[in-house]
Motif scaffolding. Structure first.
Motif, PDB file in Angstrom:
ATOM      1  N   PRO A 271       0.976  -1.191  -0.079  1.00 22.26           N
ATOM      2  CA  PRO A 271       0.031   0.042   0.049  1.00 22.26           C
ATOM      3  C   PRO A 271       0.781   1.288   0.095  1.00 22.26           C
ATOM      4  O   PRO A 271       1.820   1.544   0.715  1.00 22.26           O
TER       5      PRO A 271
ATOM      6  N   SER B  59      -0.916  -3.149   7.443  1.00 24.89           N
ATOM      7  CA  SER B  59      -0.810  -2.948   5.689  1.00 24.89           C
ATOM      8  C   SER B  59      -1.973  -3.652   5.121  1.00 24.89           C
ATOM      9  O   SER B  59      -2.336  -3.100   4.012  1.00 24.89           O
TER      10      SER B  59
ATOM     11  N   TYR C 175      -4.642  -1.843   2.751  1.00 24.98           N
ATOM     12  CA  TYR C 175      -5.144  -2.279   1.255  1.00 24.98           C
ATOM     13  C   TYR C 175      -6.539  -2.368   1.254  1.00 24.98           C
ATOM     14  O   TYR C 175      -7.170  -2.092   0.283  1.00 24.98           O
TER      15      TYR C 175
ATOM     16  N   GLY D 229      -8.111   1.368   2.180  1.00 20.93           N
ATOM     17  CA  GLY D 229      -7.530   2.607   1.486  1.00 20.93           C
ATOM     18  C   GLY D 229      -7.420   3.717   2.314  1.00 20.93           C
ATOM     19  O   GLY D 229      -7.210   5.045   2.130  1.00 20.93           O
TER      20      GLY D 229
ATOM     21  N   SER E 147      -3.482   1.530  -3.424  1.00 15.83           N
ATOM     22  CA  SER E 147      -2.936   0.038  -3.396  1.00 15.83           C
ATOM     23  C   SER E 147      -3.157  -0.326  -4.910  1.00 15.83           C
ATOM     24  O   SER E 147      -4.020  -0.158  -5.521  1.00 15.83           O
TER      25      SER E 147
ATOM     26  N   LYS F   9      -4.239  -3.305  -6.886  1.00  9.46           N
ATOM     27  CA  LYS F   9      -5.338  -4.277  -6.650  1.00  9.46           C
ATOM     28  C   LYS F   9      -5.385  -5.154  -7.627  1.00  9.46           C
ATOM     29  O   LYS F   9      -5.638  -6.479  -7.316  1.00  9.46           O
TER      30      LYS F   9
END
Length: 573
Positions: A497, A532, A536, A539, A550, A552
């Motif tokens: 992220p 973390s 992710y 947001g 991040s 994705k």
């Protein structure tokens, strides 16, 4: 090998001990290796030392008639679920959700020895067969899924494992103390009515009598609001890293998840007793002629301490073991080295004198009254706490003492080394680095800068890349002085992220300038309840509520990951 040296795994082995019944039966999703690096073995040995009759059923077949779950009958006190040394989904799948090449904790690396989410699967079977017998959950899978959490493999927000499974109680963190208290309470009262530290339970109604209790956002609120989930995870992490945390309560529908505060950190004497238990350090004889990959790595290794005050945002170690480092005594460590030298397959090389972070041994707050009030998840980020003792002298002494033991040719340090701590130790840091590099590595020293971008490193809670440069210079200087042709191997993560493709391009360019070819690399894997992972999913940075982007999609992740190998493209040109 005498089967009576191991915890019994079959009815025949129970009878060999002259027992006609059992107090506790543990079900493990890992192969049974009687070694202090394997959680099920540790819990079994701790309970055995308290006088309980304990058996372990490793990797039971969850298909068909459930004979593995029935073969030892009903225990007098409870069933314990030890889902494995790793979260089952992390163990089974890569960051790309692909099946891993092998299961490191199964014989011959076989993939068909454990189900997904064994905590849920095993508990449901046991409750179907023995509905009145308590089932207790433990291990890292339970610990890191004790509250509402994001599950990367289902790509959804999941409730506590106590909601998804019909278990009676969950232990979080390192489980030796709570499991003994649970056994004693069931032994004395035949019920689990009194609160036990470091456990989580479900209650239909909960009336708080303590104004300090913390009420988290409900599971339903977290499903509606990612901000609510981010706020929860910050509270959970802060409380997990305090010496005097509060009780945490989270509502799920008409039920409440109640997590009691943990036990205080262990003392050195308590930790010594655990590691001094009579482990054979071997896989159970049932695995004769089979290879257990994880055991191959740690068979001649030693864990010198527990806990990690690094607080890395993506790491489950400090989240599970806590930030307060507890060390074994020098005498206990050296006793284990001597025990390893007696193993028939020992060739003179101890593979690791380490811990969660190899060089945190002996480090703690100088003034513990300041630690009593602290709620920082990391003692070394964003800067090293002035109250932290960062001396490496005790560690150097243990390395040198271990090397002098008869039968030892060389001791290695295979665990990760925090170079920021080496640099911070102005008195012994260089001496430690020289000892480490010249005597305890096999030509390659692995460290984990994780990234080169300061804004990504801040989100990771890792030191500035400038410190890696300083350590690289120290490493090269020591190698020149010793005429050693050694390599420093840095580990990096892509798609964390906050990381963009531009950040990865800069990482690749900078490492080429420093003449590194990146091979030890990985893509970020969101694991339950780390900071973390919550960044992710939500947001948001849980501590600032600032937005965090991040990667994705698979394309975005691949685009970042491929920059690790730009040097190959340059070479081809």
């Amino acid at each position: 090998m005498d089967l009576k040296l191991f915890l019994p795994t079959t009815k025949k082995e129970v009878e060999l001990r002259g027992w006609d019944s059992l107090d506790i039966i543990l079900f493990s999703a890992d192969a049974y290796v009687d070694h202090p690096s394997f959680g099920a073995a540790v819990i079994g040995r701790v309970l055995e030392a308290e006088g309980y009759k304990v058996a372990i059923v490793p990797q039971p077949d969850w298909h068909g008639d459930y004979r593995d779950f029935k073969k030892l009958g009903r225990p007098r006190l409870f069933f314990g679920i030890c889902p494995g040394c790793m979260d089952s989904m992390v163990n089974k799948y890569t960051a790309n959700r692909r099946l891993r090449s092998e299961d490191a904790y199964s014989p011959d690396g076989a993939h068909d020895k454990r189900p997904e989410y064994p905590t849920i699967v095993y508990t449901k079977i046991l409750k179907q067969l023995f509905p009145d017998t308590p089932v207790i959950l433990g291990g890292i899978e339970a610990s890191m899924r004790r509250f509402t959490h994001y599950d990367y493999w289902q790509d959804s927000l999941r409730p506590s494992l106590l909601i998804d499974s019909p278990a009676d109680m969950l232990i979080y963190g390192m489980g030796e103390k709570p499991i003994v208290e649970i056994a004693k309470q069931l032994d004395e009262r035949n019920t689990l009515t009194e609160p036990i530290p470091q456990t989580v339970r479900v209650v239909n109604t909960y009336h708080s009598e303590d104004s300090a209790d913390i009420i988290l956002h409900s599971h339903e609120d977290c499903e509606k609001s990612k901000r609510a989930q981010a706020e929860n995870i910050r509270i959970i992490e802060e409380q997990s890293n305090m010496l005097h945390p509060q009780r945490l309560i989270q509502q799920y529908g008409s039920k409440n998840i109640v997590a009691e505060p943990p036990f205080p950190p262990m003392t050195t004497e308590e930790l010594d007793r655990i590691y001094d238990l009579p482990y054979t350090r071997l896989p159970h004889p049932k695995y004769k002629d089979k290879r257990i990959p994880a055991y191959e790595m740690i068979r001649h290794s030693i864990t010198m301490h527990r806990g990690c005050f690094g607080g890395c945002a993506f790491c489950t170690i400090s989240a599970h073991q806590g930030k307060f480092v507890v060390c074994r005594s020098k005498e206990s460590i050296l006793k284990e080295v001597k025990k390893i030298t007696q193993m028939p397959d020992f060739k003179g090389y101890v593979s690791d004198l380490g811990g969660p972070s190899a060089n945190m041994y002996g480090m703690k707050g100088k003034d513990t009254t300041l630690c009593e009030r602290c709620r920082r998840p990391s003692c070394i980020n964003p800067q090293i706490c002035r109250n932290l003792n960062v001396e490496h002298k005790q560690l150097i002494d243990i390395y040198r003492a271990a090397d002098k033991i008869d039968g030892v040719k060389k001791t290695f340090v295979g665990s990760g080394v925090r170079y920021d701590l080496v640099l911070a130790d102005k008195q012994h840091g260089y001496e430690y680095a020289r000892e480490l590099i010249t005597r305890h590595v096999s030509g390659r020293l692995k460290v984990a800068p994780e990234h080169t971008s300061d804004h990504v490193l801040q989100l990771m809670r890792k030191p500035s890349f400038q410190q890696f440069r300083q350590f690289n210079d120290m490493f090269n200087n020591i190698c020149r002085q010793g005429h050693l042709n050694y390599q420093l191997i840095p580990y990096f993560i892509s798609s964390h992220p906050g990381c963009t493709e531009h950040d990865m391009q800069q990482l690749s360019q900078l490492m080429r300038q420093l003449h590194f070819r990146l091979e030890q690399v990985q893509s970020f894997t969101p694991t339950p309840m780390t900071i973390s992972t919550e960044m992710y999913y939500t947001g948001l940075n849980p501590y600032t509520m600032e937005k965090v982007i991040s990667a994705k999609t698979q394309k975005e992740k691949n685009n970042q990951h491929q920059h690790f190998f730009d040097w190959k493209k340059t070479k081809q040109k």
